[in-house]
Design an enzyme around this catalytic site. Structure first.
Site, PDB file in Angstrom:
ATOM      1  CG  ASN A  34      45.323  37.219  41.008  1.00 30.56           C
ATOM      2  OD1 ASN A  34      45.280  36.883  39.825  1.00 30.56           O
ATOM      3  ND2 ASN A  34      45.635  36.375  41.974  1.00 30.56           N
ATOM      4  CD1 TRP A  35      40.877  40.928  37.343  1.00 28.85           C
ATOM      5  CD2 TRP A  35      40.862  40.626  35.134  1.00 28.85           C
ATOM      6  NE1 TRP A  35      40.579  42.140  36.769  1.00 28.85           N
ATOM      7  CE2 TRP A  35      40.564  41.981  35.408  1.00 28.85           C
ATOM      8  CE3 TRP A  35      40.922  40.210  33.795  1.00 28.85           C
ATOM      9  CZ2 TRP A  35      40.320  42.916  34.399  1.00 28.85           C
ATOM     10  CZ3 TRP A  35      40.675  41.136  32.794  1.00 28.85           C
ATOM     11  CH2 TRP A  35      40.375  42.472  33.093  1.00 28.85           C
ATOM     12  CE  LYS A  36      42.816  34.539  43.489  1.00 26.38           C
ATOM     13  NZ  LYS A  36      42.552  33.789  44.719  1.00 26.38           N
ATOM     14  CG  HIS A  92      48.629  33.544  44.096  1.00 27.79           C
ATOM     15  ND1 HIS A  92      47.781  32.548  44.547  1.00 27.79           N
ATOM     16  CD2 HIS A  92      48.007  34.728  44.341  1.00 27.79           C
ATOM     17  CE1 HIS A  92      46.686  33.117  45.034  1.00 27.79           C
ATOM     18  NE2 HIS A  92      46.796  34.422  44.933  1.00 27.79           N
ATOM     19  CD  GLU A 130      44.611  30.811  43.910  1.00 26.03           C
ATOM     20  OE1 GLU A 130      43.658  31.200  44.603  1.00 26.03           O
ATOM     21  OE2 GLU A 130      44.867  31.275  42.780  1.00 26.03           O
ATOM     22  CD  GLU A 148      47.639  36.993  47.782  1.00 22.54           C
ATOM     23  OE1 GLU A 148      46.727  37.705  47.361  1.00 22.54           O
ATOM     24  OE2 GLU A 148      47.979  35.933  47.235  1.00 22.54           O
ATOM     25  N   GLY A 206      40.305  33.940  49.468  1.00 23.19           N
ATOM     26  CA  GLY A 206      39.052  33.440  48.927  1.00 23.19           C
ATOM     27  C   GLY A 206      38.138  32.794  49.942  1.00 23.19           C
ATOM     28  CB  SER A 235      39.136  37.860  52.192  1.00 20.63           C
ATOM     29  OG  SER A 235      39.066  36.522  51.732  1.00 20.63           O
ATOM     30  N   GLY A 261      41.661  39.789  44.915  1.00 19.16           N
ATOM     31  CA  GLY A 261      41.163  38.668  44.140  1.00 19.16           C
ATOM     32  C   GLY A 261      39.741  38.887  43.676  1.00 19.16           C
ATOM     33  N   GLY A 262      38.783  38.271  44.364  1.00 16.75           N
ATOM     34  CA  GLY A 262      37.385  38.304  43.927  1.00 16.75           C
ATOM     35  C   GLY A 262      36.832  39.696  43.715  1.00 16.75           C
TER      36      GLY A 262
END
Length: 251
Positions: free
Chosen positions: A9-11, A95, A97, A166, A172, A210, A231-232
């Protein structure tokens, strides 16, 4: 054992140049994780680039959100039919967010999942509790409520979704649920899915929050953790491929 699925997930990250380099590295290294399904989900402006650079690679791609509407006067929205035009295999819905910053309700997330399935796209349905929910002992209640809305909306198509657990407190933050904590919630979700559909055993439940090369193997060894929503670490090809390589392979 279900075949593992690792989704990036590149966000809201990326550029044409950076994406091209990252995708080239992913294509070159995908053979490091045989028997594992790989996918990346990018912002809508980059879907054409993903389609162009990943077609024929064995790596799937998808979007990070989809409209609750099929078409019409909804400026800025992207419909499931539009995502299908760009060859999307997956779309992330619900998600944390989106729920937190855009006020998306359980019912809205369920409708998005329904729209995706109707267009032949697999929704990755995100569920998860906040830190306050966990401290109050409400984790099971929250994730079951979130998933129940989707099950009710999609009915007999429930077996066609992917679920991603999640924990909001781990996204994150660098704080990761222990393998035992994550497995406990995944087991709750699996039981809920078994009660909803005879196809529950083939539904993949991913862990997000994470996941990284250092903790991936222990998380992915759990019986109900079928992959990761990354994610990251998905913005670094070496880290993403390392996570994929940590997956036990279905026999």
């Amino acid at each position: 054992m279900r075949r593992k699925l690792i989704v990036g997930n590149w966000k809201m990250n990326g550029s044409l140049a950076a994406n091209a380099e990252l995708l080239q590295r992913l294509r070159a290294g995908a053979g490091q994780a045989p028997g594992v399904d790989l996918a990346v989900c990018a912002s809508a402006p980059y879907l054409a680039q993903l389609q162009a650079l990943l077609s024929g690679s064995g790596i799937d791609w998808g979007a990070q959100d989809v409209s609750t509407h099929e078409s019409g006067a909804y400026t800025g929205e992207v419909s499931a039919a539009m995502l299908r035009d760009f060859g999307c295999r997956y779309v992330i819905v619900g998600h944390s967010e989106r729920r937190q910053y855009h006020g998306e309700s359980d019912d809205a997330v369920a409708l998005k999942a329904q729209r995706a399935l109707a267009a032949g796209i697999t929704p990755i349905v995100c569920v998860g509790e906040t830190g306050k929910d966990r401290e109050a002992g409400r984790t099971e209640f929250v994730v079951k409520r979130q998933l129940s809305a989707v099950i009710h909306a999609v009915g007999h198509c429930t077996s066609e979704i992917v679920v991603a657990y999640e924990p909001v407190w781990a996204i994150g933050t660098g704080h990761t649920a222990t393998p035992e904590q994550a497995q406990a919630v995944h087991a709750v979700l699996r039981t809920q899915l078994r009660a909803a559909t005879p196809g529950a055993e083939r539904i993949r439940i991913l862990y997000g929050g994470s996941m990284n090369p250092a903790n991936a193997a222990d998380l992915l060894a759990q019986p109900d953790i079928d992959g990761g929503l990354i994610g990251g670490a998905s913005l670094d090809a070496a880290q993403f491929l390392s996570i994929a390589a940590a997956c036990p392979v279905a026999q």
